[in-house]
Design a protein around this motif. Structure first.
Motif, short mmCIF file in Angstrom:
data_model
loop_
_atom_site.label_atom_id
_atom_site.label_comp_id
_atom_site.label_asym_id
_atom_site.label_seq_id
_atom_site.Cartn_x
_atom_site.Cartn_y
_atom_site.Cartn_z
N THR A 40 0.83 -1.21 0.00
CA THR A 40 0.00 0.00 0.00
C THR A 40 0.86 1.25 0.00
O THR A 40 0.52 2.25 -0.64
CB THR A 40 -0.96 -0.01 1.21
N LEU A 43 1.75 2.05 -3.52
CA LEU A 43 0.61 2.65 -4.22
C LEU A 43 0.37 4.09 -3.78
O LEU A 43 0.10 4.96 -4.60
CB LEU A 43 -0.64 1.80 -4.01
N HIS A 44 0.48 4.35 -2.47
CA HIS A 44 0.33 5.72 -1.97
C HIS A 44 1.39 6.63 -2.59
O HIS A 44 1.08 7.74 -3.03
CB HIS A 44 0.44 5.76 -0.46
N LEU A 46 3.09 6.27 -5.38
CA LEU A 46 2.83 6.46 -6.81
C LEU A 46 1.73 7.50 -7.03
O LEU A 46 1.82 8.32 -7.94
CB LEU A 46 2.42 5.14 -7.47
N ALA A 47 0.71 7.48 -6.17
CA ALA A 47 -0.42 8.40 -6.31
C ALA A 47 -0.15 9.77 -5.69
O ALA A 47 -0.98 10.66 -5.80
CB ALA A 47 -1.67 7.78 -5.69
N ILE A 49 0.27 10.38 -2.42
CA ILE A 49 -0.36 10.48 -1.11
C ILE A 49 0.73 10.40 -0.04
O ILE A 49 1.55 9.48 -0.05
CB ILE A 49 -1.38 9.34 -0.91
N ILE A 75 -3.05 9.22 -12.91
CA ILE A 75 -3.00 8.17 -11.87
C ILE A 75 -4.27 8.23 -11.03
O ILE A 75 -4.68 9.32 -10.62
CB ILE A 75 -1.79 8.37 -10.94
N GLY A 76 -4.86 7.08 -10.77
CA GLY A 76 -6.01 7.00 -9.88
C GLY A 76 -5.71 6.02 -8.76
O GLY A 76 -4.94 5.08 -8.94
N TYR A 77 -6.31 6.26 -7.61
CA TYR A 77 -6.12 5.37 -6.46
C TYR A 77 -7.47 5.18 -5.78
O TYR A 77 -8.13 6.16 -5.42
CB TYR A 77 -5.12 5.98 -5.48
N VAL A 78 -7.90 3.95 -5.65
CA VAL A 78 -9.12 3.61 -4.93
C VAL A 78 -8.70 2.72 -3.77
O VAL A 78 -8.21 1.62 -3.99
CB VAL A 78 -10.14 2.89 -5.84
N PRO A 79 -8.89 3.18 -2.53
CA PRO A 79 -8.47 2.37 -1.38
C PRO A 79 -9.30 1.09 -1.27
O PRO A 79 -10.45 1.04 -1.73
CB PRO A 79 -8.70 3.28 -0.19
#
Length: 91
Positions: A40, A43-44, A46-47, A49, A75-79
């Protein structure tokens, strides 16, 4: 074939050590590991966050240096979660 997404020196203080990543068009990539291994966090970072260090290029554009409206197209991020509060169509 050049990378569609290239991350270099990606890091999150206290969570993710320096990481490089190249994702090529047409490839399949999976982040696999035990709980707490940093999936995670990657991913954070990369986005964008959590104020990550490093650079993330998507199709040659630095995703962390563009306005938020443009970044959302790169870039999109869906938790992770079971319940969605809105309809989420997929194509």
């Amino acid at each position: 074939m050049s990378a569609l997404l290239r991350a270099s020196g990606l890091a999150l203080p206290g969570r993710l050590h320096l990481t490089d990543l190249d994702l090529r068009p047409g490839s399949f990539t999976a982040l696999v590991g035990p709980n707490g291994s940093g999936k995670t966090s990657v991913l954070h970072a990369l986005a964008g966050i959590g104020r990550p260090g490093g650079r993330v290029d998507v199709a040659g554009t630095d995703a962390h240096r563009v306005p938020p409206t443009r970044r959302a197209r790169l870039i999109g991020y869906v938790p992770a979660g079971r319940d969605l509060a809105w309809p989420l169509p997929a194509r």
